[in-house]
Scaffold this motif. Sequence first.
Motif, PDB file in Angstrom:
ATOM      1  N   ASN A  54       0.733  -1.244   0.024  1.00 14.52           N
ATOM      2  CA  ASN A  54       0.099  -0.078  -0.008  1.00 14.52           C
ATOM      3  C   ASN A  54       0.999   1.285  -0.007  1.00 14.52           C
ATOM      4  O   ASN A  54       0.251   2.278  -0.585  1.00 14.52           O
ATOM      5  N   GLU A  55       1.829   1.294   0.612  1.00 14.03           N
ATOM      6  CA  GLU A  55       2.864   2.406   0.537  1.00 14.03           C
ATOM      7  C   GLU A  55       3.439   2.661  -0.633  1.00 14.03           C
ATOM      8  O   GLU A  55       3.533   3.723  -1.136  1.00 14.03           O
ATOM      9  N   ILE A  56       3.809   1.542  -1.387  1.00 11.12           N
ATOM     10  CA  ILE A  56       4.430   1.782  -2.620  1.00 11.12           C
ATOM     11  C   ILE A  56       3.154   2.101  -3.833  1.00 11.12           C
ATOM     12  O   ILE A  56       3.502   3.000  -4.736  1.00 11.12           O
ATOM     13  N   LYS A  57       2.002   1.723  -3.593  1.00  9.45           N
ATOM     14  CA  LYS A  57       0.743   2.120  -4.238  1.00  9.45           C
ATOM     15  C   LYS A  57       0.591   3.596  -4.114  1.00  9.45           C
ATOM     16  O   LYS A  57       0.439   4.319  -5.405  1.00  9.45           O
ATOM     17  N   GLU A  58       0.870   3.988  -2.833  1.00  6.83           N
ATOM     18  CA  GLU A  58       0.598   5.591  -2.678  1.00  6.83           C
ATOM     19  C   GLU A  58       1.627   6.165  -3.238  1.00  6.83           C
ATOM     20  O   GLU A  58       1.344   7.489  -3.644  1.00  6.83           O
ATOM     21  N   VAL A  59       2.822   5.881  -3.197  1.00  6.51           N
ATOM     22  CA  VAL A  59       3.879   6.574  -3.877  1.00  6.51           C
ATOM     23  C   VAL A  59       3.479   6.709  -5.319  1.00  6.51           C
ATOM     24  O   VAL A  59       3.635   7.768  -6.038  1.00  6.51           O
ATOM     25  N   LEU A  60       3.138   5.699  -6.116  1.00  9.85           N
ATOM     26  CA  LEU A  60       2.798   5.790  -7.556  1.00  9.85           C
ATOM     27  C   LEU A  60       1.432   6.642  -7.823  1.00  9.85           C
ATOM     28  O   LEU A  60       1.206   7.126  -9.026  1.00  9.85           O
ATOM     29  N   VAL A  61       0.522   6.479  -6.855  1.00 15.60           N
ATOM     30  CA  VAL A  61      -0.399   7.540  -6.966  1.00 15.60           C
ATOM     31  C   VAL A  61      -0.149   8.893  -6.833  1.00 15.60           C
ATOM     32  O   VAL A  61      -0.511   9.789  -7.531  1.00 15.60           O
ATOM     33  N   HIS A  62       0.497   9.071  -5.945  1.00 18.42           N
ATOM     34  CA  HIS A  62       0.926  10.539  -5.532  1.00 18.42           C
ATOM     35  C   HIS A  62       1.847  11.138  -6.581  1.00 18.42           C
ATOM     36  O   HIS A  62       1.346  12.464  -6.987  1.00 18.42           O
ATOM     37  N   LEU A  63       2.760  10.611  -7.355  1.00 25.86           N
ATOM     38  CA  LEU A  63       3.344  11.205  -8.230  1.00 25.86           C
ATOM     39  C   LEU A  63       2.693  11.385  -9.452  1.00 25.86           C
ATOM     40  O   LEU A  63       3.119  12.654 -10.201  1.00 25.86           O
ATOM     41  N   TYR A  64       1.430  10.997  -9.704  1.00 24.51           N
ATOM     42  CA  TYR A  64       0.509  11.431 -10.771  1.00 24.51           C
ATOM     43  C   TYR A  64       0.354  13.074 -11.005  1.00 24.51           C
ATOM     44  O   TYR A  64       0.438  13.510 -12.119  1.00 24.51           O
ATOM     45  N   ALA A  65       0.337  13.653  -9.917  1.00 23.48           N
ATOM     46  CA  ALA A  65       0.195  14.940  -9.750  1.00 23.48           C
ATOM     47  C   ALA A  65       1.276  15.682 -10.302  1.00 23.48           C
ATOM     48  O   ALA A  65       1.225  16.951 -10.661  1.00 23.48           O
ATOM     49  N   TYR A  66       2.362  15.150 -10.415  1.00 19.09           N
ATOM     50  CA  TYR A  66       3.694  15.783 -10.956  1.00 19.09           C
ATOM     51  C   TYR A  66       4.091  15.461 -12.283  1.00 19.09           C
ATOM     52  O   TYR A  66       4.565  16.230 -13.086  1.00 19.09           O
ATOM     53  N   CYS A  67       3.630  14.233 -12.740  1.00 15.30           N
ATOM     54  CA  CYS A  67       4.172  13.855 -13.873  1.00 15.30           C
ATOM     55  C   CYS A  67       2.969  13.157 -14.823  1.00 15.30           C
ATOM     56  O   CYS A  67       3.158  12.616 -15.849  1.00 15.30           O
ATOM     57  N   GLY A  68       1.809  13.267 -14.440  1.00 15.47           N
ATOM     58  CA  GLY A  68       0.605  12.890 -15.127  1.00 15.47           C
ATOM     59  C   GLY A  68       0.174  11.473 -14.841  1.00 15.47           C
ATOM     60  O   GLY A  68       0.972  10.269 -14.467  1.00 15.47           O
ATOM     61  N   PHE A  69      -1.170  10.916 -15.417  1.00 12.17           N
ATOM     62  CA  PHE A  69      -1.860   9.579 -15.617  1.00 12.17           C
ATOM     63  C   PHE A  69      -0.700   8.650 -15.985  1.00 12.17           C
ATOM     64  O   PHE A  69      -0.779   7.511 -15.643  1.00 12.17           O
ATOM     65  N   PRO A  70      -0.372   9.065 -17.279  1.00 12.08           N
ATOM     66  CA  PRO A  70       0.240   7.952 -18.061  1.00 12.08           C
ATOM     67  C   PRO A  70       1.465   7.210 -17.385  1.00 12.08           C
ATOM     68  O   PRO A  70       1.497   5.973 -17.202  1.00 12.08           O
ATOM     69  N   ARG A  71       2.264   7.981 -16.612  1.00 14.84           N
ATOM     70  CA  ARG A  71       3.543   7.453 -16.048  1.00 14.84           C
ATOM     71  C   ARG A  71       2.907   6.703 -14.729  1.00 14.84           C
ATOM     72  O   ARG A  71       3.449   5.814 -14.472  1.00 14.84           O
ATOM     73  N   SER A  72       1.993   7.314 -13.987  1.00 13.07           N
ATOM     74  CA  SER A  72       1.442   6.780 -12.988  1.00 13.07           C
ATOM     75  C   SER A  72       0.882   5.581 -13.136  1.00 13.07           C
ATOM     76  O   SER A  72       1.286   4.535 -12.336  1.00 13.07           O
TER      77      SER A  72
END
Length: 255
Positions: A80-98
């Motif tokens: 869940n922590e890694i999932k949250e990292v990958l969700v959080h970063l979408y705000a800075y590099c977009g949905f495609p990368r996330s």
Amino acid sequence: MKQQKQQFMSILNRKPIVLIIVTILGLFSTVNAQQALTKGQSLSAKEQSIIDISALTAKGDLEKLKTALRRGLEANLTINEIKEVLVHLYAYCGFPRSIRGLQTFMEVLEERKAEGITDSIGNNISPITQTTPKYQRGKNILEVLTQTPQSDTLTGYAAFAPTIDTFLKEHLFADIFERDILTYTERELVTISVIASIGQAEPMLRSHLTICLRIGLTPEQLQQFISLIQSNLGKNEADSAQIVLDEVLATYKNK
């Protein structure tokens, strides 16, 4: 043995035994203090993995990301922590990368499951029960992070496009930063890793590196962050981030 005994007695004759004991204890104390300082100045294995995962996801290097995800799980990051990292970063590099990061993580988990490895799921997100309007909640969180009162008068890009200010406070700092799976420090490590990876966003990197210092990360830890960026992405990205970090540290030191 006799010679060693004579040497020991010679020391005792030159110094009172209490002084010797105090000296020895002082040496141990100094070593322990230095070890504690070194430990305090280093990013934890989990924090290093958060940086690796965030940088590689933002860059889109999925093969290296697989290795980083495995290392993260081995460093005791939960699913869940890694999932949250990958969700959080979408705000800075977009949905495609996330989304590609999440898909890659799913592959890694399936591979580990096939190898007989059971990874810890970890805590689920706590429900948000606050009734304060999201804009105000986001504004409050931004004040905590920056340790600076947020004016009601919009300036710069926020005045030029007020909608982005609303999205920033209501979504980024309320919807995302308010979630409790990651700490503010961990979320800032995700943020600066992504910004350093995408490049050409120096003003935002400067702001978030300053936040990192204000919430307790040390200059030594941020320098270690630069080293991890170089290891994961290369010299160009690390050099660009280093220039911004040097400016931030010089400004912060003079305050």
